[in-house]
Design an enzyme around this catalytic site. Structure first.
Site, PDB file in Angstrom:
ATOM      1  N   LEU A  64       0.817  -1.210   0.000  1.00 43.11           N
ATOM      2  CA  LEU A  64       0.000   0.000   0.000  1.00 43.11           C
ATOM      3  C   LEU A  64       0.853   1.264   0.000  1.00 43.11           C
ATOM      4  CD1 LEU A  64      -2.766  -0.973   2.590  1.00 43.11           C
ATOM      5  CD2 LEU A  64      -3.009  -0.837   0.108  1.00 43.11           C
TER       6      LEU A  64
ATOM      7  N   GLY B 151      10.361   6.008   4.866  1.00 44.70           N
ATOM      8  CA  GLY B 151      11.775   5.808   5.140  1.00 44.70           C
ATOM      9  C   GLY B 151      12.033   4.721   6.152  1.00 44.70           C
TER      10      GLY B 151
ATOM     11  N   VAL C 142       3.863  -0.478   4.379  1.00 43.44           N
ATOM     12  CA  VAL C 142       2.489  -0.829   4.755  1.00 43.44           C
ATOM     13  C   VAL C 142       1.940  -1.783   3.700  1.00 43.44           C
ATOM     14  CG1 VAL C 142       0.172  -0.003   5.292  1.00 43.44           C
ATOM     15  CG2 VAL C 142       2.166   1.371   5.942  1.00 43.44           C
TER      16      VAL C 142
ATOM     17  N   ASP D 121       3.496  14.545  12.956  1.00 50.55           N
ATOM     18  CA  ASP D 121       3.453  14.372  11.498  1.00 50.55           C
ATOM     19  C   ASP D 121       2.002  14.333  11.018  1.00 50.55           C
ATOM     20  OD1 ASP D 121       4.604  14.212   8.980  1.00 50.55           O
ATOM     21  OD2 ASP D 121       4.730  12.031   8.986  1.00 50.55           O
TER      22      ASP D 121
END
Length: 318
Positions: free
Chosen positions: A34, A38, A42, A164
């Site tokens: 998916l 870094g 997934v 993030d």
């Protein structure tokens, strides 16, 4: 054997050799990749017994520090239980990371799979047709994102920051509810920076783990003697609300051009496209979060209150 038969055997061999991952005795068959970052990959997987689909985050660790970060991410999933934050279904670690012995470990985190994809995917689709969302719908989605962020910020004894937050890290469930994912950059929110070395460490960590178009100014240029707190996330929320309105972060275009995002962020020069269905109330809400000085930014509780006020104003005009 003719070539047709050989090709059939080869194809069947590929199907049979499909990668499987075992997490605490449950076996998952990998369907497709998916995404990749870094530090992790997934995968879309399927439980070999129930055939239910899941996402597995696979983190390869090269040393004890990597391993600790991965295990800490799992702890954060366990700690934060909220309808707007992704849940961890299961997890495991295989092997031990030791750079001296040249060994790595793998951490697997089993997560729900959301077939609708991310908010970023939805905004890309809308951007192609200039399909602006209704302002009240935007604020309803944004309010739920804020509620998820509040769950991090009110953790005791010390608040956590996601660090993030971006549209690519928010998935949509079947009824369109936004769910914050990827807690890999999460950290203790309040950091007292003492000295140039501590500033450099935090700045380098932010450069590795916080996406540039959504990264707060104080993480681009960490001052030697300063305090960084959970309002790094408030800046990111301002960028997210802007993206919900105009399809991209206010600093995405700078990033795509290859110009200095750091300079653009530090100047916080934000322009708003014309001929869009959003009035000054929405723009003022965005700008209230995009303050270069973090001490001038509101905390999440004030943001939520302002969102409620803006919704009430808009509903009053309908």
């Amino acid at each position: 054997m003719n070539s047709l038969g050989l090709n059939l055997i080869l194809r069947l061999g590929c199907i049979c050799a499909k990668e499987t991952i075992t997490v605490n005795s449950r076996k998952y068959r990998v369907r497709e990749h998916l995404g990749e970052g870094g530090f992790s990959t997934v995968l879309l997987v399927e439980d070999v017994v129930t055939h239910k689909k899941y996402a597995i985050k696979k983190i390869v660790c090269y040393g004890s520090e990597d391993q600790q970060l991965a295990m800490r991410e799992i702890e954060y999933y366990k700690l934060i239980k909220h309808p707007n934050v992704i849940e961890c279904i299961d997890s495991t670690r295989i092997g031990t990371a030791d750079p001296i012995l040249n060994t790595t470990s793998e951490v697997f985190i089993v997560l729900p799979y959301y077939h609708k994809g991310t908010v970023a995917n939805e905004l890309e689709r809308r951007a192609r047709n200039c399909d602006y969302m209704n302002p009240i719908d935007i604020l309803s989605i944004f309010l739920q994102i804020c509620e998820g962020v509040k769950a991090f910020h009110e953790i005791k004894p010390e608040p956590l920051a996601h660090r993030d937050l971006k549209t690519a890290n928010i998935v949509l469930n079947d009824d369109g509810t936004p769910i914050i994912m990827d807690l890999g950059s999460m950290a203790t929110a309040r950091v007292q920076v003492c000295g140039t070395q501590a500033a450099r460490v935090l700045q380098d960590l932010a450069a590795e783990r916080c996406s540039m178009p959504y990264r707060a100014p104080e993480l681009f240029n960490v001052e030697s003697y300063s305090m960084v707190d959970e309002r790094t996330d408030i800046w990111s929320l301002g960028c997210i609300l802007y993206a919900l309105c105009y399809f991209k972060s206010p600093f995405d275009t700078v990033y795509e051009r290859g110009d200095s995002v750091a300079l653009a962020v530090m100047s916080a020069h934000v322009t708003f496209p014309e001929n869009t269905p959003y009035n000054e109330d929405m723009q003022d809400l965005i700008l209230s979060m995009l303050k270069v000085n973090p001490m001038e930014r509101p905390y999440i509780y004030s943001v939520i209150e302002s969102v409620h006020d803006t919704i009430a104003k808009l509903e009053g005009r309908v």
